[in-house]
Scaffold this motif. Structure first.
Motif, PDB file in Angstrom:
ATOM      1  N   HIS A  38       2.547  -4.199   1.810  1.00 42.26           N
ATOM      2  CA  HIS A  38       1.460  -3.170   1.487  1.00 42.26           C
ATOM      3  C   HIS A  38       2.913  -2.658   0.601  1.00 42.26           C
ATOM      4  N   TRP A  39       4.458  -2.964   0.177  1.00 40.74           N
ATOM      5  CA  TRP A  39       4.859  -1.953  -0.394  1.00 40.74           C
ATOM      6  C   TRP A  39       4.338  -2.269  -1.711  1.00 40.74           C
ATOM      7  N   PHE A  40       4.662  -3.877  -1.858  1.00 38.38           N
ATOM      8  CA  PHE A  40       4.682  -4.504  -3.510  1.00 38.38           C
ATOM      9  C   PHE A  40       3.660  -3.901  -3.536  1.00 38.38           C
ATOM     10  N   SER A  41       2.382  -3.945  -2.894  1.00 36.80           N
ATOM     11  CA  SER A  41       1.040  -3.654  -3.269  1.00 36.80           C
ATOM     12  C   SER A  41       0.453  -2.177  -4.409  1.00 36.80           C
ATOM     13  N   ALA A  42       2.142  -1.401  -3.346  1.00 35.87           N
ATOM     14  CA  ALA A  42       2.028  -0.312  -4.029  1.00 35.87           C
ATOM     15  C   ALA A  42       2.244   0.276  -5.021  1.00 35.87           C
ATOM     16  N   MET A  43       3.072  -0.456  -5.165  1.00 36.19           N
ATOM     17  CA  MET A  43       4.020  -0.936  -6.531  1.00 36.19           C
ATOM     18  C   MET A  43       3.800  -1.670  -7.546  1.00 36.19           C
ATOM     19  N   LYS A  44       2.738  -2.526  -7.469  1.00 31.77           N
ATOM     20  CA  LYS A  44       1.878  -3.357  -8.333  1.00 31.77           C
ATOM     21  C   LYS A  44       0.765  -2.231  -9.388  1.00 31.77           C
ATOM     22  N   ASP A  45       0.282  -0.950  -8.073  1.00 30.24           N
ATOM     23  CA  ASP A  45      -0.537  -0.070  -8.494  1.00 30.24           C
ATOM     24  C   ASP A  45      -0.235   0.840  -9.483  1.00 30.24           C
ATOM     25  N   THR A  46       1.663   1.421  -8.984  1.00 30.19           N
ATOM     26  CA  THR A  46       1.989   1.904 -10.020  1.00 30.19           C
ATOM     27  C   THR A  46       2.102   1.548 -10.820  1.00 30.19           C
ATOM     28  N   GLN A  47       2.505  -0.100 -11.122  1.00 29.64           N
ATOM     29  CA  GLN A  47       2.609  -0.288 -12.829  1.00 29.64           C
ATOM     30  C   GLN A  47       1.308  -0.532 -13.264  1.00 29.64           C
ATOM     31  N   ALA A  48       0.028  -1.184 -13.175  1.00 31.91           N
ATOM     32  CA  ALA A  48      -0.583  -0.902 -12.903  1.00 31.91           C
ATOM     33  C   ALA A  48      -1.076   0.313 -13.894  1.00 31.91           C
ATOM     34  N   ARG A  49      -1.119   1.959 -13.257  1.00 31.26           N
ATOM     35  CA  ARG A  49      -1.236   2.892 -13.591  1.00 31.26           C
ATOM     36  C   ARG A  49      -0.496   3.580 -14.053  1.00 31.26           C
ATOM     37  N   TRP A  50       0.764   3.587 -14.027  1.00 31.89           N
ATOM     38  CA  TRP A  50       1.747   4.801 -15.552  1.00 31.89           C
ATOM     39  C   TRP A  50       2.577   2.755 -16.049  1.00 31.89           C
ATOM     40  N   GLY A  51       2.804   2.309 -16.124  1.00 30.03           N
ATOM     41  CA  GLY A  51       3.336   0.984 -16.776  1.00 30.03           C
ATOM     42  C   GLY A  51       4.790   1.019 -16.352  1.00 30.03           C
ATOM     43  N   VAL A  52       5.582   1.514 -15.205  1.00 32.88           N
ATOM     44  CA  VAL A  52       6.746   1.780 -14.940  1.00 32.88           C
ATOM     45  C   VAL A  52       6.611   0.086 -13.760  1.00 32.88           C
ATOM     46  N   PRO A  53       7.977  -0.910 -14.364  1.00 34.10           N
ATOM     47  CA  PRO A  53       7.277  -2.648 -13.908  1.00 34.10           C
ATOM     48  C   PRO A  53       8.428  -2.372 -12.036  1.00 34.10           C
ATOM     49  N   VAL A  54       8.161  -3.262 -11.532  1.00 39.51           N
ATOM     50  CA  VAL A  54       7.572  -2.707 -10.346  1.00 39.51           C
ATOM     51  C   VAL A  54       9.397  -3.747 -10.112  1.00 39.51           C
ATOM     52  N   SER A  55      10.324  -4.201 -10.860  1.00 36.41           N
ATOM     53  CA  SER A  55      11.397  -3.894 -10.780  1.00 36.41           C
ATOM     54  C   SER A  55      12.598  -3.183 -10.692  1.00 36.41           C
ATOM     55  N   VAL A  56      12.195  -2.208 -11.861  1.00 35.63           N
ATOM     56  CA  VAL A  56      12.531  -0.966 -12.035  1.00 35.63           C
ATOM     57  C   VAL A  56      11.962   0.261 -10.767  1.00 35.63           C
ATOM     58  N   GLN A  57      10.953  -0.139 -10.225  1.00 33.76           N
ATOM     59  CA  GLN A  57      10.349   1.116  -9.331  1.00 33.76           C
ATOM     60  C   GLN A  57      11.737   0.137  -7.861  1.00 33.76           C
ATOM     61  N   LEU A  58      11.224  -0.729  -6.991  1.00 33.77           N
ATOM     62  CA  LEU A  58      12.559  -1.067  -6.664  1.00 33.77           C
ATOM     63  C   LEU A  58      13.622  -0.651  -7.087  1.00 33.77           C
ATOM     64  N   ALA A  59      14.380  -1.115  -7.776  1.00 35.89           N
ATOM     65  CA  ALA A  59      15.822  -0.569  -7.970  1.00 35.89           C
ATOM     66  C   ALA A  59      16.277   0.865  -7.904  1.00 35.89           C
ATOM     67  N   THR A  60      15.213   1.766  -8.143  1.00 33.06           N
ATOM     68  CA  THR A  60      15.123   3.103  -8.127  1.00 33.06           C
ATOM     69  C   THR A  60      15.804   3.692  -6.771  1.00 33.06           C
ATOM     70  N   ILE A  61      14.486   3.065  -6.102  1.00 36.09           N
ATOM     71  CA  ILE A  61      14.086   3.673  -4.466  1.00 36.09           C
ATOM     72  C   ILE A  61      15.115   2.505  -3.793  1.00 36.09           C
TER      73      ILE A  61
END
Length: 193
Positions: A38-61
């Motif tokens: 469910h985390w990865f589903s959320a990050m993929k939704d964020t990537q689709a909405r805002w363009g920020v790659p999942v990998s960048v989100q993961l590293a930031t969190i």
């Protein structure tokens, strides 16, 4: 039997709390994806909405909260038996968003019920913030190094170069970049689900 009952009780309490414990490892994006789909589903939704790659989100969190839903930076005040720990700032949750910035995010996106302890909301916040930084400062969304500097210093602070006065911060941003690159490589090789 007692051991089994204790483990079962812990699992029940954890599942009832509504929050996820940090993943068993932060070094393996594929394993994290298996443990927290469910985390990865959320990050993929964020990537689709805002363009920020999942990998960048993961590293930031990972850097900001170590995947702790209730993370809050603390400092020690006083001395001896009179010392105590108090919040260093209003930064809180997975994203370590400050109160004022979180309120701005909720107003700007219309997400009035967003919660910093919710992974999906924190992921969306990071996407919103980095997308805004990209538009204002021209930082590419996949540039984890400069996005992290702006995330830490604020968009205006980044534009003014305030991070240059913090000798330790570029090393932290390089670490975030390194983890983002590692996560990106791992995610390309994860088995199909």
């Amino acid at each position: 039997m007692r051991r089994f009952a204790s483990i079962a009780a812990i699992l029940i309490l954890t599942s009832c709390s509504g929050h996820d414990a940090p993943p068993s490892t932060v070094a393996d994006a594929c394993r994290m994806q298996q443990e927290r789909p469910h985390w990865f589903s959320a990050m993929k939704d964020t990537q689709a909405r805002w363009g920020v790659p999942v990998s960048v989100q993961l590293a930031t969190i990972s850097r900001e909260s170590s995947f702790q839903y209730d993370a809050q930076p603390m400092k020690k005040v006083g001395s001896g038996i009179f010392s105590r720990r108090v919040p260093r700032s209003s930064a809180y949750g997975y994203s370590q968003a400050l109160d004022g910035t979180w309120e701005w995010y909720m107003r700007d996106t219309g997400r009035s019920g967003a919660d910093r302890e919710d992974f999906a909301d924190s992921s969306d916040f990071i996407g919103w913030y980095m997308n805004l930084n990209s538009r204002l400062n021209g930082v590419p969304l996949n540039d984890a190094y400069n996005q992290y500097l702006a995330y830490h210093e604020g968009k205006t602070g980044y534009a003014k170069g305030t991070w240059r006065r913090k000798a330790w911060l570029p090393a932290v941003a390089r670490d975030v970049q390194s983890w983002a690159e590692r996560y990106e490589q791992q995610l390309r090789l994860c088995p199909a689900r």
